[in-house]
Design a protein around this motif. Structure first.
Motif, PDB file in Angstrom:
ATOM      1  N   GLY A 180       0.820  -1.205   0.000  1.00 52.33           N
ATOM      2  CA  GLY A 180       0.000   0.000   0.000  1.00 52.33           C
ATOM      3  C   GLY A 180       0.845   1.242   0.000  1.00 52.33           C
ATOM      4  O   GLY A 180       1.903   1.282  -0.638  1.00 52.33           O
ATOM      5  N   THR A 196       2.752   4.017   9.041  1.00 49.16           N
ATOM      6  CA  THR A 196       1.580   3.179   8.798  1.00 49.16           C
ATOM      7  C   THR A 196       1.445   2.915   7.308  1.00 49.16           C
ATOM      8  O   THR A 196       1.831   3.737   6.474  1.00 49.16           O
ATOM      9  CB  THR A 196       0.291   3.856   9.313  1.00 49.16           C
ATOM     10  N   HIS A 244      -1.272   2.205   4.316  1.00 49.89           N
ATOM     11  CA  HIS A 244      -2.684   2.458   4.033  1.00 49.89           C
ATOM     12  C   HIS A 244      -3.100   1.799   2.721  1.00 49.89           C
ATOM     13  O   HIS A 244      -2.331   1.758   1.752  1.00 49.89           O
ATOM     14  CB  HIS A 244      -2.937   3.967   3.940  1.00 49.89           C
ATOM     15  N   GLY A 245      -4.336   1.330   2.686  1.00 49.22           N
ATOM     16  CA  GLY A 245      -4.892   0.757   1.478  1.00 49.22           C
ATOM     17  C   GLY A 245      -5.480   1.822   0.573  1.00 49.22           C
ATOM     18  O   GLY A 245      -5.466   3.020   0.891  1.00 49.22           O
ATOM     19  N   ASP A 262      -8.420   2.724   0.041  1.00 43.51           N
ATOM     20  CA  ASP A 262      -9.509   3.486   0.655  1.00 43.51           C
ATOM     21  C   ASP A 262      -9.037   4.309   1.854  1.00 43.51           C
ATOM     22  O   ASP A 262      -9.839   4.934   2.548  1.00 43.51           O
ATOM     23  CB  ASP A 262     -10.641   2.554   1.075  1.00 43.51           C
ATOM     24  N   GLY A 263      -7.715   4.310   2.094  1.00 47.05           N
ATOM     25  CA  GLY A 263      -7.168   5.077   3.209  1.00 47.05           C
ATOM     26  C   GLY A 263      -7.121   4.331   4.521  1.00 47.05           C
ATOM     27  O   GLY A 263      -6.570   4.830   5.508  1.00 47.05           O
ATOM     28  N   ALA A 264      -7.704   3.127   4.566  1.00 45.24           N
ATOM     29  CA  ALA A 264      -7.703   2.359   5.810  1.00 45.24           C
ATOM     30  C   ALA A 264      -6.288   1.928   6.171  1.00 45.24           C
ATOM     31  O   ALA A 264      -5.465   1.624   5.296  1.00 45.24           O
ATOM     32  CB  ALA A 264      -8.595   1.134   5.667  1.00 45.24           C
ATOM     33  N   VAL A 265      -6.006   1.898   7.464  1.00 45.36           N
ATOM     34  CA  VAL A 265      -4.687   1.463   7.937  1.00 45.36           C
ATOM     35  C   VAL A 265      -4.609  -0.059   7.864  1.00 45.36           C
ATOM     36  O   VAL A 265      -5.384  -0.768   8.512  1.00 45.36           O
ATOM     37  CB  VAL A 265      -4.428   1.941   9.375  1.00 45.36           C
ATOM     38  N   LEU A 266      -3.685  -0.561   7.056  1.00 43.09           N
ATOM     39  CA  LEU A 266      -3.496  -1.993   6.903  1.00 43.09           C
ATOM     40  C   LEU A 266      -2.433  -2.534   7.853  1.00 43.09           C
ATOM     41  O   LEU A 266      -2.468  -3.716   8.203  1.00 43.09           O
ATOM     42  CB  LEU A 266      -3.083  -2.317   5.465  1.00 43.09           C
ATOM     43  N   THR A 314       0.535  -1.131  11.077  1.00 43.69           N
ATOM     44  CA  THR A 314       1.232  -0.126  11.873  1.00 43.69           C
ATOM     45  C   THR A 314       2.632  -0.635  12.155  1.00 43.69           C
ATOM     46  O   THR A 314       2.794  -1.748  12.674  1.00 43.69           O
ATOM     47  CB  THR A 314       0.496   0.145  13.195  1.00 43.69           C
ATOM     48  N   ALA A 367      -1.200  -4.541  12.884  1.00 47.35           N
ATOM     49  CA  ALA A 367      -2.179  -3.572  12.372  1.00 47.35           C
ATOM     50  C   ALA A 367      -2.891  -2.901  13.518  1.00 47.35           C
ATOM     51  O   ALA A 367      -3.003  -3.454  14.596  1.00 47.35           O
ATOM     52  CB  ALA A 367      -3.174  -4.300  11.477  1.00 47.35           C
TER      53      ALA A 367
END
Length: 317
Positions: A244, A264, A266-267, A269-273, A275, A317
């Protein structure tokens, strides 16, 4: 000071090294451009040749600015054979092109030197603080190499208990020869102060081992930090488990604590995949610069001052 060009043959490739001096005294080998996207060492080595041409040398300094012409022409870390030159030393005379280059450098420069200085940098994909790497228990001229390295202009000294095989410096280590390497910068940019730091620091080392009569002390690099964890292998460190966009929360050279978030992933869609955290406290000695990352990429290296663990991360994550 007379300059002689030594030509090292690697298959159908010729490497040109500038040899200065030649009288009694230490024999120093300086490499630049082992990786094709690390031009700080190339430029510093070229400037060093000019600087030494006006000085009296006690011994011999041989400088190879373009150690890996195929990779330098491509502007990439590895050459056309896609081999990392810094993983195939001492090489073989009838192997791949990278192996032949390593063999030519090993036989033509490292075998006869009393000190190897290899000028690297973080290249396009990473960032690193200005540092001088060296063997923790190494000596040169009867002095601890760490004490000699303290006279350079680097704010970080990375004292290694061991080094990964296949590097120019690990081959020097196997031959019982002292070595140092430099790192800095990265991110695809060239900075004048980094190149100047390299030249100044090589001249200081040459003065410390008696090749030069004297050399002005560089600007203070205080607070000078000695880190001891890890072997400096940029292929090892905190490995990403997700692909990502990598968003960093620290910078190269930062002091961090155990468990601290370094970045971090991110995918779309902005989601954290994922950490990325420091497994233990220390200093960020390498940090991923490219924001597009894939699972298996190295995100960072964190090295502490005590010689224990500290290079990993939990990747949770």
């Amino acid at each position: 000071m007379a300059l002689v060009i030594d030509r090292l043959t690697a298959g159908g490739l010729t490497l040109e090294a500038a040899r200065l001096g030649g009288g009694p005294g230490p024999r120093i080998a300086v490499l630049g451009g082992v990786h094709g996207d690390e031009l700080e060492g190339v430029l510093a080595a070229q400037r060093l040749i000019g600087a030494l041409g006006t000085r009296t040398l006690h011994g011999t300094v041989t400088v190879l600015p373009l150690a890996n012409p195929p990779a330098l022409t491509a502007g990439t870390r590895a050459g056309a054979d896609d081999e990392n030159l810094a993983r195939v030393f001492p090489g073989v005379a009838d192997g791949t092109l990278s192996a032949r280059i390593a063999h030519a450098i090993s036989a033509g420069l490292i075998a006869d030197c009393d000190l190897l200085i290899d000028l690297h940098s973080a290249g396009r994909r990473y960032r690193m603080p200005p540092l001088c790497g060296l063997p923790a228990k190494g000596t040169v001229g009867g002095r601890p190499l760490l004490d000699v390295a303290r006279t350079t202009a680097f704010p970080f000294l990375w004292a290694h208990g061991s080094v990964a095989p296949g590097r120019s410096v690990s081959h020097a280590e196997a031959l019982g020869k002292p070595w140092v390497y430099f790192e800095c910068g990265g991110g695809g940019a060239l900075r004048e102060h980094d190149i100047d730091r390299y030249v100044t620091s090589v001249l200081r080392l040459l003065a410390e081992v008696g090749v030069l009569d004297a050399e002005p002390a560089p600007a203070p690099a205080a607070p000078q930090v000695v880190v001891r964890d890890g072997d400096g292998n940029t292929d090892d460190g905190i490995v990403l488990g997700a692909s990502g966009l990598f968003v960093t929360r620290c910078a190269a050279g930062d002091a961090v604590t155990g468990g601290q978030i370094l970045g971090t992933v991110h995918g779309p869609d902005g989601a954290v995949l994922e950490t990325v955290r420091a497994a233990a406290g220390g200093y960020v000695m390498m940090l991923r610069h490219d924001f597009e990352v894939a699972a298996g990429d190295v995100a960072a290296i964190v090295a502490g001052t005590g010689g224990g663990a500290g290079t990993g991360g939990d990747g949770a994550a």
